[in-house]
Design a protein around this motif. Structure first.
Motif, PDB file in Angstrom:
ATOM      1  N   ARG A  39       0.836  -1.199   0.000  1.00 15.67           N
ATOM      2  CA  ARG A  39       0.000   0.000   0.000  1.00 15.67           C
ATOM      3  C   ARG A  39       0.870   1.248   0.000  1.00 15.67           C
ATOM      4  O   ARG A  39       1.971   1.267   0.571  1.00 15.67           O
ATOM      5  CB  ARG A  39      -0.910   0.038   1.222  1.00 15.67           C
ATOM      6  N   ASP A  40       0.383   2.299  -0.624  1.00 18.58           N
ATOM      7  CA  ASP A  40       1.055   3.597  -0.600  1.00 18.58           C
ATOM      8  C   ASP A  40       0.843   4.192   0.785  1.00 18.58           C
ATOM      9  O   ASP A  40      -0.285   4.532   1.159  1.00 18.58           O
ATOM     10  CB  ASP A  40       0.449   4.503  -1.677  1.00 18.58           C
ATOM     11  N   PHE A  41       1.924   4.302   1.583  1.00 15.16           N
ATOM     12  CA  PHE A  41       1.758   4.759   2.959  1.00 15.16           C
ATOM     13  C   PHE A  41       1.250   6.195   3.027  1.00 15.16           C
ATOM     14  O   PHE A  41       0.601   6.592   3.991  1.00 15.16           O
ATOM     15  CB  PHE A  41       3.064   4.609   3.753  1.00 15.16           C
ATOM     16  N   ARG A  42       1.498   6.997   1.993  1.00 15.02           N
ATOM     17  CA  ARG A  42       0.993   8.369   1.992  1.00 15.02           C
ATOM     18  C   ARG A  42      -0.528   8.387   1.943  1.00 15.02           C
ATOM     19  O   ARG A  42      -1.184   9.126   2.676  1.00 15.02           O
ATOM     20  CB  ARG A  42       1.571   9.137   0.801  1.00 15.02           C
ATOM     21  N   LYS A  43      -1.100   7.545   1.072  1.00 16.66           N
ATOM     22  CA  LYS A  43      -2.558   7.477   0.965  1.00 16.66           C
ATOM     23  C   LYS A  43      -3.156   6.847   2.218  1.00 16.66           C
ATOM     24  O   LYS A  43      -4.232   7.252   2.674  1.00 16.66           O
ATOM     25  CB  LYS A  43      -2.961   6.673  -0.267  1.00 16.66           C
ATOM     26  N   ASP A  46      -3.242   9.446   4.889  1.00 15.43           N
ATOM     27  CA  ASP A  46      -4.234  10.463   4.553  1.00 15.43           C
ATOM     28  C   ASP A  46      -5.639   9.968   4.855  1.00 15.43           C
ATOM     29  O   ASP A  46      -6.461  10.700   5.423  1.00 15.43           O
ATOM     30  CB  ASP A  46      -4.108  10.833   3.075  1.00 15.43           C
ATOM     31  N   ASN A  79       8.305  13.081   3.877  1.00 15.57           N
ATOM     32  CA  ASN A  79       7.780  11.740   4.112  1.00 15.57           C
ATOM     33  C   ASN A  79       7.831  11.338   5.582  1.00 15.57           C
ATOM     34  O   ASN A  79       7.613  10.166   5.917  1.00 15.57           O
ATOM     35  CB  ASN A  79       8.555  10.710   3.273  1.00 15.57           C
ATOM     36  N   GLU A 225      -9.051  11.393  -6.099  1.00 17.19           N
ATOM     37  CA  GLU A 225      -7.869  12.019  -6.690  1.00 17.19           C
ATOM     38  C   GLU A 225      -8.107  12.504  -8.125  1.00 17.19           C
ATOM     39  O   GLU A 225      -7.703  13.605  -8.483  1.00 17.19           O
ATOM     40  CB  GLU A 225      -6.697  11.042  -6.659  1.00 17.19           C
TER      41      GLU A 225
END
Length: 239
Positions: A39-43, A46, A79, A225
């Motif tokens: 998984r994209d940790f940024r998303k 968020d 990050n 998005e």
């Protein structure tokens, strides 16, 4: 609760225990849920922040200047998890309460990266070792309006101010019920098409801060998005 382990882990754990004794255990989150591999940790961060009603930013004496292995200030890293969580909450206009511990002072605007500068203008609370119990009581009263009605009902009211607790619980109930359940469900289903099952949590939380269906749809559309998909969602709201 947003904190750095090397800066305020002890105080964060102590506050977590105190808050869960006042509110339902499931209503207080000390850490972002584990992020699945791939998984994209940024998303992920968020979306986790989007589901909260209020974020507590624990700030100790070393919060500003904590460094990484290369000697760079962690807050200067886009990050950095602490920075990402706070920036996400500030961007969404989620209430952020700086909680000062260990004699820490509020950082000045010029000490913060651009996406955190607004933190300087958020009213802070201070938790001291000598007055911990009374300081936490003041924080609990301030948090009541942000809690779900069930959490507020299950809360243990401050023994020295039951009238205040009652008023706060009533305010939370009014804020959470300004939209019909059918409306919340319909918008959640439409949003789920684009972001998945977390939509129900996001819509319910956003509803507490919106005064109309139009405002609510525009607010939760920020989770989508792609602009074409966002436009389709807003059209489906038909406000």
């Amino acid at each position: 609760m947003n904190y750095r382990r090397n800066d305020s882990e002890g105080e964060a754990g102590r506050l977590f225990d105190d808050l869960t004794s006042h509110f339902s255990h499931n209503s207080v989150f000390m850490d972002v849920a584990a992020i699945e591999p791939g998984r994209d940790f940024r998303k992920a961060i968020d979306q986790s922040v989007a589901s909260c009603s209020v974020l507590l930013a624990m700030i100790g004496r070393d919060w500003l200047d904590t460094r990484d292995a290369q000697g760079q200030r962690r807050l200067d890293n886009v990050n950095d998890f602490v920075r990402m969580e706070l920036a996400s909450a500030l961007r969404r206009d989620i209430p952020v309460v700086p909680v000062l511990v260990r004699g820490a002072k509020m950082p000045t605007e010029d000490q913060l990266p651009d996406d955190l500068k607004e933190l300087h203008y958020r009213n802070a609370v201070e938790l001291t070792h000598a007055r911990w119990k009374s300081d936490v009581q003041l924080l609990v009263r301030a948090l009541h309006p942000y809690m779900d009605p069930q959490s507020a009902d299950e809360a243990c009211p401050p023994v020295d101010a039951p009238e205040t607790a009652t008023r706060s619980s009533a305010a939370a109930a009014v804020t959470s019920t300004q939209f019909e359940p059918q409306t919340i469900e319909r918008i959640s289903k439409e949003l789920a098409t684009y972001i998945g099952p977390i939509s129900s949590v996001i819509v319910k939380q956003a509803a507490k801060r919106c005064s109309s269906i139009e405002d609510l749809c525009i607010k939760v559309a920020e989770e989508i998005e792609a602009e074409p998909e966002r436009a389709r969602f807003l059209k489906s709201c038909r406000f």
